[in-house]
Design an enzyme around this catalytic site. Structure first.
Site, mmCIF file in Angstrom:
data_model
loop_
_atom_site.group_PDB
_atom_site.id
_atom_site.type_symbol
_atom_site.label_atom_id
_atom_site.label_comp_id
_atom_site.label_asym_id
_atom_site.label_seq_id
_atom_site.Cartn_x
_atom_site.Cartn_y
_atom_site.Cartn_z
ATOM 1 N N ASP A 71 0.800 -1.219 0.000
ATOM 2 C CA ASP A 71 0.000 0.000 0.000
ATOM 3 C C ASP A 71 0.838 1.277 0.000
ATOM 4 O O ASP A 71 0.275 2.381 0.126
ATOM 5 C CB ASP A 71 -0.936 0.026 1.215
ATOM 6 C CG ASP A 71 -2.147 -0.871 1.026
ATOM 7 O OD1 ASP A 71 -2.453 -1.224 -0.126
ATOM 8 O OD2 ASP A 71 -2.783 -1.234 2.029
ATOM 9 N N ARG A 96 0.264 -1.789 7.606
ATOM 10 C CA ARG A 96 0.852 -0.597 6.991
ATOM 11 C C ARG A 96 1.848 0.116 7.914
ATOM 12 O O ARG A 96 2.425 1.137 7.507
ATOM 13 C CB ARG A 96 -0.250 0.387 6.579
ATOM 14 C CG ARG A 96 -1.233 -0.169 5.562
ATOM 15 C CD ARG A 96 -2.066 0.929 4.913
ATOM 16 N NE ARG A 96 -1.237 1.840 4.130
ATOM 17 C CZ ARG A 96 -1.708 2.925 3.526
ATOM 18 N NH1 ARG A 96 -2.973 3.248 3.629
ATOM 19 N NH2 ARG A 96 -0.906 3.710 2.828
ATOM 20 N N ARG A 144 -9.930 5.802 11.399
ATOM 21 C CA ARG A 144 -8.498 5.563 11.448
ATOM 22 C C ARG A 144 -7.817 6.466 12.476
ATOM 23 O O ARG A 144 -7.318 5.983 13.489
ATOM 24 C CB ARG A 144 -7.871 5.768 10.066
ATOM 25 C CG ARG A 144 -8.385 4.809 8.985
ATOM 26 C CD ARG A 144 -7.849 3.391 9.148
ATOM 27 N NE ARG A 144 -8.217 2.539 8.037
ATOM 28 C CZ ARG A 144 -7.496 2.364 6.942
ATOM 29 N NH1 ARG A 144 -6.354 2.997 6.792
ATOM 30 N NH2 ARG A 144 -7.911 1.564 5.984
ATOM 31 N N HIS A 173 -11.425 7.681 5.382
ATOM 32 C CA HIS A 173 -10.466 8.781 5.508
ATOM 33 C C HIS A 173 -11.140 10.071 5.055
ATOM 34 O O HIS A 173 -12.012 10.060 4.173
ATOM 35 C CB HIS A 173 -9.236 8.563 4.622
ATOM 36 C CG HIS A 173 -8.157 7.756 5.248
ATOM 37 N ND1 HIS A 173 -7.265 7.012 4.491
ATOM 38 C CD2 HIS A 173 -7.788 7.560 6.533
ATOM 39 C CE1 HIS A 173 -6.399 6.404 5.295
ATOM 40 N NE2 HIS A 173 -6.696 6.726 6.530
ATOM 41 N N CYS A 269 -5.035 9.863 -2.753
ATOM 42 C CA CYS A 269 -4.328 8.853 -1.965
ATOM 43 C C CYS A 269 -2.908 8.628 -2.482
ATOM 44 O O CYS A 269 -2.014 8.296 -1.706
ATOM 45 C CB CYS A 269 -5.096 7.534 -1.982
ATOM 46 S SG CYS A 269 -6.552 7.510 -0.923
#
Length: 278
Positions: A71, A96, A144, A173, A269
């Site tokens: 990612d 991550r 998150r 997000h 992103c």
């Protein structure tokens, strides 16, 4: 009414090639490990975005991808840079977590002094949940980033931070539900249903002239976009946003990042902005 005249300003971005991109786990509603990823296509789509930035006069710096961090292509999550100061990320999921150190290493190797690079105490996922306008830093929370990250960011950057509660897991997000269109004019677009009632009221008060986005455009991650003040690069599937943006004087540019959407991300992103001091 004539559209507001728009001026692009040169930007500096950090991006990471999807050389090792794949979907082998699921940490957001967009990720399905049973759906194969076409890696050459993902790379070609990413290169098209990188090349478009450069053609528009922007600088693109590159972060080396790591084989065990698929990612990393979603570079926006690795840090937030405001006034030349770097607040690192602390990821919510262990899959991550090692990305954070890779990002901070890049900043240290590229001339950012230690005093301006902070390892965070609280969970935040970089520009995934922090959006910068002229007057505020908008901060998403609920899925998150920790609410405690807001005070940490405000203390570090010395800018007022406005907390916004996200309530729909598809918009996990802030950068999936809100986009800064003109960071010199406090102009944004956002999808109201992604936010709690109180947060919607805050957005209405702070941004009464915002472009309010409907569900069909939000559902294709149309808000996961990047603006340089004039050009707005956004998913090409968000067709309903093109005319409203043009009516405000922006130039929308549709990008196909359909392979990267399988990981839950699109234009923003993939793009971390390196905002200079001053």
């Amino acid at each position: 009414m004539r559209p507001t005249p728009r001026d692009a300003s040169p930007r500096r971005y950090l991006m990471c090639p999807p050389a090792h991109f794949k979907v082998t786990y699921s940490i957001n509603p967009w990720m399905d490990p049973t759906k194969p990823v076409d890696l050459p296509l993902a790379l070609a789509q990413w290169e098209d975005l990188r090349d478009r930035y450069r053609a528009l006069g922007h600088t693109v710096e590159l972060l080396e991808p790591a084989p065990d961090l698929p990612d990393m292509v979603f570079a926006a999550n690795g840090a937030t840079v405001v006034d030349g100061r770097v607040l690192g990320a602390r990821f919510a999921y262990p899959e991550r977590s090692d990305e954070a150190a890779a990002h901070l290493d890049w900043f240290r190797r590229n001339g950012y002094p230690d005093a301006d690079v902070r390892v965070p105490e609280h969970v935040n996922e970089g520009e995934g949940d922090f959006a910068v306008t002229a007057s505020w830093i908008l901060a998403g929370r609920g899925f998150r980033s920790s609410p405690l990250a807001l005070a940490e960011a405000q203390e570090f950057f010395g800018r007022p931070v406005i907390g916004l509660e996200l309530v729909d897991p598809r918009y996990y997000h802030l950068d999936t539900a809100l986009c800064v269109l003109d960071d010199a004019r406090d102009e944004i677009m956002y999808y109201p249903a992604a936010f709690s009632p109180g947060s919607r009221t805050v957005l209405e008060r702070l941004f009464p002239d915002a472009l309010v986005v409907e569900e069909p455009e939000a559902a294709v991650l149309g808000l996961n976009a990047v603006s340089d003040g004039r050009h707005v690069l956004l998913p090409q599937a968000a067709v309903g946003l093109f005319e409203p943006l043009r009516a405000r004087g922006f130039e929308p540019i549709g990008m196909d990042l359909s392979e990267l959407l399988k990981g839950g991300g699109s234009v923003k992103c993939c793009t971390q902005e390196l905002r200079p001091a001053g």
